[in-house]
Write an enzyme that holds these catalytic residues in place. Structure first.
Site, mmCIF file in Angstrom:
data_model
loop_
_atom_site.group_PDB
_atom_site.id
_atom_site.type_symbol
_atom_site.label_atom_id
_atom_site.label_comp_id
_atom_site.label_asym_id
_atom_site.label_seq_id
_atom_site.Cartn_x
_atom_site.Cartn_y
_atom_site.Cartn_z
ATOM 1 N N ASP A 136 0.863 -1.200 0.000
ATOM 2 C CA ASP A 136 0.000 0.000 0.000
ATOM 3 C C ASP A 136 0.890 1.238 0.000
ATOM 4 O OD1 ASP A 136 -0.793 -0.436 3.577
ATOM 5 O OD2 ASP A 136 1.075 -0.023 2.515
ATOM 6 N N ASP A 203 4.538 -7.260 8.050
ATOM 7 C CA ASP A 203 3.659 -6.220 7.480
ATOM 8 C C ASP A 203 2.894 -5.507 8.575
ATOM 9 O OD1 ASP A 203 0.727 -5.545 6.842
ATOM 10 O OD2 ASP A 203 1.650 -5.488 4.872
ATOM 11 N N TRP A 207 3.091 -1.699 9.765
ATOM 12 C CA TRP A 207 1.892 -0.862 9.689
ATOM 13 C C TRP A 207 1.608 -0.210 11.044
ATOM 14 C CZ3 TRP A 207 -3.072 -0.409 11.682
ATOM 15 C CH2 TRP A 207 -3.938 0.424 10.958
HETATM 16 N N1 LIG Z 1 -0.405 -3.133 4.948
HETATM 17 C C1 LIG Z 1 -1.309 -3.085 5.938
HETATM 18 N N2 LIG Z 1 -2.412 -2.321 5.784
HETATM 19 C C2 LIG Z 1 -3.306 -2.293 6.814
HETATM 20 C C3 LIG Z 1 -3.121 -2.978 8.002
HETATM 21 C C4 LIG Z 1 -4.254 -2.674 8.826
HETATM 22 C C5 LIG Z 1 -4.485 -3.130 10.238
HETATM 23 N N3 LIG Z 1 -4.397 -4.583 10.321
HETATM 24 C C6 LIG Z 1 -4.475 -5.082 11.661
HETATM 25 C C7 LIG Z 1 -4.512 -6.525 11.626
HETATM 26 C C8 LIG Z 1 -3.606 -7.053 12.462
HETATM 27 C C9 LIG Z 1 -2.948 -6.015 13.212
HETATM 28 O O1 LIG Z 1 -3.516 -5.901 14.493
HETATM 29 C C10 LIG Z 1 -3.217 -4.764 12.412
HETATM 30 O O2 LIG Z 1 -3.447 -3.674 13.201
HETATM 31 C C11 LIG Z 1 -5.074 -1.831 8.107
HETATM 32 N N4 LIG Z 1 -4.475 -1.639 6.914
HETATM 33 C C12 LIG Z 1 -4.965 -0.814 5.812
HETATM 34 O O3 LIG Z 1 -4.883 0.536 6.208
HETATM 35 C C13 LIG Z 1 -5.943 1.286 5.548
HETATM 36 C C14 LIG Z 1 -6.619 2.102 6.628
HETATM 37 O O4 LIG Z 1 -5.589 2.874 7.202
HETATM 38 P P1 LIG Z 1 -5.921 4.341 7.717
HETATM 39 O O5 LIG Z 1 -6.565 5.051 6.496
HETATM 40 O O6 LIG Z 1 -4.584 4.920 8.145
HETATM 41 O O7 LIG Z 1 -6.924 4.123 8.845
HETATM 42 C C15 LIG Z 1 -6.854 0.282 4.891
HETATM 43 O O8 LIG Z 1 -6.568 0.296 3.500
HETATM 44 C C16 LIG Z 1 -6.410 -1.056 5.473
HETATM 45 O O9 LIG Z 1 -6.475 -2.095 4.486
HETATM 46 C C17 LIG Z 1 -1.954 -3.780 8.149
HETATM 47 O O10 LIG Z 1 -1.708 -4.452 9.185
HETATM 48 N N5 LIG Z 1 -1.072 -3.790 7.080
#
Ligand SMILES: Nc1nc2c(c(CN[C@H]3C=C[C@H](O)[C@@H]3O)cn2[C@@H]2O[C@H](COP(=O)(O)O)[C@@H](O)[C@H]2O)c(=O)[nH]1
Length: 228
Positions: A136, A203, A207
């Site tokens: 992303d 990842d 994040w």
């Molecule tokens: N690459 C990646 N993208 C992730 C996450 C997560 C959270 N995953 C949870 C699962 C297990 C852990 O506990 C994580 O906390 C959300 N996103 C992406 O962010 C976007 C929203 O963001 P914002 O607009 O800033 O709120 C949305 O497109 C979503 O797809 C991740 O882990 N990796």
């Protein structure tokens, strides 16, 4: 976005019902997503939601659970079924003569189902360790701030001056591909220290780092896309 959908669900709007999605009006969606920012690519997102509703009904008997069950607990099969069923998840591109598959939303969906069900029932999958990073805008922002990746000066100048990269352009693909590659390198570095982790774990770790103010304020590449 997630907060808006949660709010809608809690207020009784049937946002997970395929018939509701297939007939979603622009005003309905504006109401659901009302908040402090204008949602980019609104028309594309409206189309994708309607399409998802139609396909859930036409292909998966109105419930995504049937897709998950048809994957028989194989994460890679589930990802492929999502991409094959839903065009808006076909997050791939051509880089010269090479087909490049990121499939970010399809992969993170399976990862989220795995987490939501704590690895049980519909969340029980083999081959979770074969999912790649979810490429992303956030991960390359963190990887660059950590010095794990760096950009050619011309690209760095575009990113730092918030120039929009067109979706599927060479530079956007290079950033996303290097993100996937860097996460694999970090995973291997953890393993070399005796810590076996998955790409998904690396990842999520990156994040979570990206949610800290010290990272949030760092530059990241802009791209108008429905894929991340
Ligand atoms: N690459 C990646 N993208 C992730 C996450 C997560 C959270 N995953 C949870 C699962 C297990 C852990 O506990 C994580 O906390 C959300 N996103 C992406 O962010 C976007 C929203 O963001 P914002 O607009 O800033 O709120 C949305 O497109 C979503 O797809 C991740 O882990 N990796």
């Amino acid at each position: 976005m997630a907060a808006s959908l949660k709010r809608a669900q809690e207020s009784g709007i049937p946002i997970t019902q395929p018939d509701f999605l297939a007939n979603l009006s622009a005003d309905d969606l504006k109401g659901i997503l009302s908040g402090n920012v204008e949602i980019p690519l609104f028309e594309e997102r409206l189309f994708n939601l309607r399409e998802a509703g139609r396909i859930l009904n036409s292909t998966w008997r109105g419930d995504i659970i049937h897709l998950l069950e048809s994957a028989k607990g194989n994460a890679l099969v589930a990802v492929k079924k999502i991409v094959d069923s839903f065009p808006s998840f076909r997050d791939d591109a051509r880089y010269g003569e090479i087909e490049v598959y990121f499939w970010k939303r399809a992969q993170i969906f399976i990862s989220d189902v795995n987490l939501a069900f704590a690895g049980r029932k519909w969340g029980k999958f083999i081959h979770m360790d074969k999912l790649t990073a979810f490429a992303d805008y956030k991960l390359p922002q963190v990887l660059r701030a950590l010095g794990v990746i760096s950009y050619h000066p011309d690209l760095a100048s575009k990113v730092d001056s918030m120039q929009v990269l067109s979706q599927g352009c060479e530079e956007e693909i290079e950033i996303r591909a290097m993100t996937v590659w860097a996460v694999e390198a970090l995973k291997n570095a953890f393993a070399a220290q005796g810590r076996e982790v998955s790409s998904t774990w690396v990842d999520n770790w990156l994040w979570q780092l990206g949610q800290m103010e010290s990272f949030r304020k760092r530059p990241y590449h802009r791209c108008r896309t429905i894929f991340y």
